[in-house]
Design an enzyme around this catalytic site. Structure first.
Site, PDB file in Angstrom:
ATOM      1  N   GLY A  39     -90.031  31.500 -10.570  1.00 46.67           N
ATOM      2  CA  GLY A  39     -89.681  30.858  -9.308  1.00 46.67           C
ATOM      3  C   GLY A  39     -89.671  31.823  -8.138  1.00 46.67           C
ATOM      4  N   ASP A  40     -89.152  33.026  -8.366  1.00 48.68           N
ATOM      5  CA  ASP A  40     -89.115  34.023  -7.291  1.00 48.68           C
ATOM      6  C   ASP A  40     -90.521  34.518  -6.951  1.00 48.68           C
ATOM      7  OD1 ASP A  40     -86.336  33.873  -7.168  1.00 48.68           O
ATOM      8  OD2 ASP A  40     -86.081  35.410  -8.700  1.00 48.68           O
ATOM      9  N   ALA A  47     -88.831  35.289 -13.845  1.00 49.76           N
ATOM     10  CA  ALA A  47     -89.038  35.488 -12.405  1.00 49.76           C
ATOM     11  C   ALA A  47     -90.097  34.567 -11.816  1.00 49.76           C
ATOM     12  CB  ALA A  47     -89.431  36.939 -12.144  1.00 49.76           C
TER      13      ALA A  47
END
Length: 303
Positions: A243-244, A241
């Protein structure tokens, strides 16, 4: 306020020493079900970074739907706009190796039913300061949401993942594009990061290419050269996760009117914290953790 028009999936995560090759069977060391999806992940990351967040999307009427709704609400995300539709929720099958790398298969489920923003969605988008978009919903729905946000004066941040050709009418409505190096290369056809930034900057005011442990390359607003922002040095356990987390934290910083380079450093600090833990939404840091990390930063302007 930040609105997120996006996907929500149940992540089915297997942890292995090394990912299997085609036709190969390997033994995993652990398995978890973790609520995720790029839209939900970004919403949770932004809320934990201190922002007011509303989520717009769909879950199925299966057992996963209530779990994912509860996870978003538990993180402080407004789920009034998260509708329930007949059929299965979205799922993502994820393999994480012992180096922290991952491979992912996404099955859209309920996300695929969101073919256009509803009237309620459009009202929430118009009231928002920032709209976060990804490409795990049908592209026509993402484009319609972006155009509505542009018409309302809402800043549009797009993560072009899973990567696919981007319609001109979508790019024309995007204010900030955040792509990883592989997505940027696929969209532009440019292998060099500087060349990819140049091509994307011709279409979008602010472009950020994330480079994993090497930080990020950012260009705009303004006509100055691309700036390389280094990432904190950490040992990655699970990058699922990252990048998010980066995008959600970036949006939170943008709403607080931080400068572009400070926003990128803030987002990078959040992402670096997330990769040191297993899981997607479960790995994302809260605001106090990000602030503590930045307090140790060699860049005083981000403290």
């Amino acid at each position: 306020m930040i609105s997120v028009f996006g996907s929500v999936n149940m992540d089915l995560v297997a942890y292995v020493e090394a990912a299997p090759a085609l036709g190969e069977t390997v033994t995993g060391r652990a398995f978890r079900t973790v609520p995720g999806g790029k839209g939900a992940n970004q919403a949770i990351a932004a809320a934990r970074a201190g922002a007011e967040v509303a989520f717009l999307g769909a879950v199925g009427d299966d057992a996963f739907g209530p779990q994912m709704r509860a996870t978003l609400a538990g993180a402080g995300v407004d789920v009034t706009g998260l509708r329930t539709v007949p059929g299965p929720s979205g799922v993502a099958q994820i393999v994480v190796d012992d180096q922290g790398g991952n491979s992912i298969i996404v099955v859209p489920g309920a996300n695929g039913t969101v073919t256009a923003p509803s009237e309620t969605d459009l009202e929430v988008i118009a009231r928002s300061d920032v709209l976060l978009l990804q490409l795990e919903l049908p592209i026509e729905a993402v484009t319609a949401a972006a155009r509505a946000a542009r018409a309302a004066g809402t800043t549009v941040i797009l993560t072009p993942a899973p990567v696919q050709p981007l319609p001109d009418e979508l790019l024309d409505a995007v204010d900030i594009l955040v792509a990883n190096e592989h997505e940027a290369a696929a969209i532009t056809g440019q292998a060099g990061h500087e060349d990819a930034v140049r091509d994307l900057r011709a279409r979008v005011d602010w472009v950020i290419i994330t480079l994993g442990s090497r930080g990020a390359l950012t260009a705009g607003p303004g006509a100055g050269p691309a700036l390389h922002v280094e990432a904190p040095k950490v040992r990655a356990v699970d990058t699922t996760a990252a990048g998010d987390t980066f995008v959600g934290a970036l949006a939170a910083a943008h709403v607080e009117r931080r400068t572009p380079d400070v926003s990128v450093r803030f987002a990078g600090a959040a992402a670096a914290l997330s990769v040191q833990r297993e899981g997607a939404s479960t790995s994302m840091p809260v605001r106090a953790e990000i602030d503590r990390s930045l307090a140790r930063s060699p860049h005083p302007e981000v403290r």
